[in-house]
Design an enzyme around this catalytic site. Structure first.
Site, PDB file in Angstrom:
ATOM      1  N   SER A  95       0.846  -1.198   0.000  1.00 41.74           N
ATOM      2  CA  SER A  95       0.000   0.000   0.000  1.00 41.74           C
ATOM      3  C   SER A  95       0.885   1.254   0.000  1.00 41.74           C
ATOM      4  O   SER A  95       1.678   1.438  -0.925  1.00 41.74           O
ATOM      5  CB  SER A  95      -0.960  -0.057   1.185  1.00 41.74           C
ATOM      6  OG  SER A  95      -2.018   0.858   1.035  1.00 41.74           O
ATOM      7  N   ASP A 218      -9.937  -6.013  -3.444  1.00 45.67           N
ATOM      8  CA  ASP A 218      -9.442  -4.795  -2.791  1.00 45.67           C
ATOM      9  C   ASP A 218     -10.330  -3.606  -3.171  1.00 45.67           C
ATOM     10  O   ASP A 218     -10.410  -3.231  -4.341  1.00 45.67           O
ATOM     11  CB  ASP A 218      -7.996  -4.546  -3.229  1.00 45.67           C
ATOM     12  CG  ASP A 218      -7.300  -3.463  -2.413  1.00 45.67           C
ATOM     13  OD1 ASP A 218      -7.991  -2.679  -1.740  1.00 45.67           O
ATOM     14  OD2 ASP A 218      -6.055  -3.410  -2.468  1.00 45.67           O
ATOM     15  N   HIS A 246      -7.975  -5.663   0.659  1.00 47.95           N
ATOM     16  CA  HIS A 246      -6.773  -4.836   0.765  1.00 47.95           C
ATOM     17  C   HIS A 246      -5.720  -5.486   1.658  1.00 47.95           C
ATOM     18  O   HIS A 246      -4.523  -5.343   1.419  1.00 47.95           O
ATOM     19  CB  HIS A 246      -7.150  -3.448   1.296  1.00 47.95           C
ATOM     20  CG  HIS A 246      -6.040  -2.446   1.203  1.00 47.95           C
ATOM     21  ND1 HIS A 246      -5.462  -2.079   0.011  1.00 47.95           N
ATOM     22  CD2 HIS A 246      -5.399  -1.735   2.170  1.00 47.95           C
ATOM     23  CE1 HIS A 246      -4.515  -1.177   0.234  1.00 47.95           C
ATOM     24  NE2 HIS A 246      -4.447  -0.966   1.536  1.00 47.95           N
TER      25      HIS A 246
END
Length: 269
Positions: A95, A218, A246
């Site tokens: 991320s 996600d 995610h």
């Protein structure tokens, strides 16, 4: 946990095992210890030395009271690699951590031999920009969200339907999210980095072998944004793992770890 003085701040890190080093960079508001449950044991079993760090703003690393940029965060990772004398090495980012690694590949390409970029993007589209703005607005308000409420919102945002529908597993996830709820005001400067400018054209200069991993369910960084990054980096490999949101590296760690270790060994997905 050892600490190092890097770029004018204290940076906390941990080293696990021996062998060729792999540096793991976490996402927004996450401490380096999130890698210990799944990725550190898998990397050690494969003969690697795992190095985790707490990004600036996450104790025991120093705060970023005067603001922070992606360049600052990438320089911190570079500084740790230099401090430990482990470059060039393999680097994994998740991320925001993946975006930091992407900037590292541009700023200090000589430090990275291979990179894995999970749940990443190269630009903030309309939804990412809206989420980032909303997160900052909530952070700057006087609203305090009860941990139990924050836990179920976090679950809906970050887990797959498979996990949300699993009545045996879900209570454990909710307990973890409730116990680890973060005061967003403490990580405001990291939240401000989520709405990144379009960097896809810049990534065409990356020459490091890269693997981009997206997670099919996600909702935070949808898979097409990761595919854009893979298409921008020359020669990058891309894979998409199903059955996870995610937090795919925690939901389906076996599949994620296999993809990482196979890539390091020269096997493309």
């Amino acid at each position: 946990m050892p600490v190092a003085r890097i770029n004018g701040i204290t940076l906390g890190y941990d080293v696990y095992g021996a062998g060729n080093p792999v540096v793991l960079v976490t996402g927004t508001a996450a401490p380096g210890r999130v890698w210990r449950s799944h990725q550190v044991p898998a990397l050690r079993a494969a003969g690697y030395r795992a190095i985790t760090l707490d990004n600036r703003g996450i104790p025991p690393s120093g705060p970023c009271e005067e603001g922070v940029t992606l360049g600052d965060m990438a320089a911190d990772v570079a500084g740790l690699i230099d401090h430990l004398g482990v470059g060039p090495c393999r680097v994994v980012g998740f991320s925001l951590g993946a975006i930091i690694v992407q900037e590292l590949l541009l700023a200090r390409p000589e430090l990275v031999s291979q990179a894995v970029l999970m749940a990443t993007c190269g630009r903030a589209d309309v939804l990412v920009s809206a989420m980032a703005a909303a997160d900052l607005e909530l952070c700057d308000s006087d609203v305090k969200i009860p941990p139990r409420y924050a836990a179920y919102v976090q679950a809906i945002q970050n887990l797959s339907p498979e996990t949300l529908n699993d009545e045996r597993q879900l209570p454990g996830w909710l307990d973890i999210f409730e116990m680890t709820a973060v005061d967003s005001s403490e990580v405001r400067n990291q939240l401000s980095l989520q709405a990144i400018e379009d960097r896809l054209a810049a990534y065409r200069r990356v020459r490091c072998p890269c693997l981009v991993i997206s997670f099919r369910d996600d909702l935070v960084v949808r898979p097409h944004l990761g595919r854009e990054v893979a298409e921008s980096i020359p020669g990058a490999a891309y894979t998409e793992i199903s059955g996870c949101g995610h937090y795919g590296y925690l939901e389906r760690p076996d599949a994620v770890n296999s993809a990482i270790i196979d890539f390091f060994a020269g096997r493309r997905p």
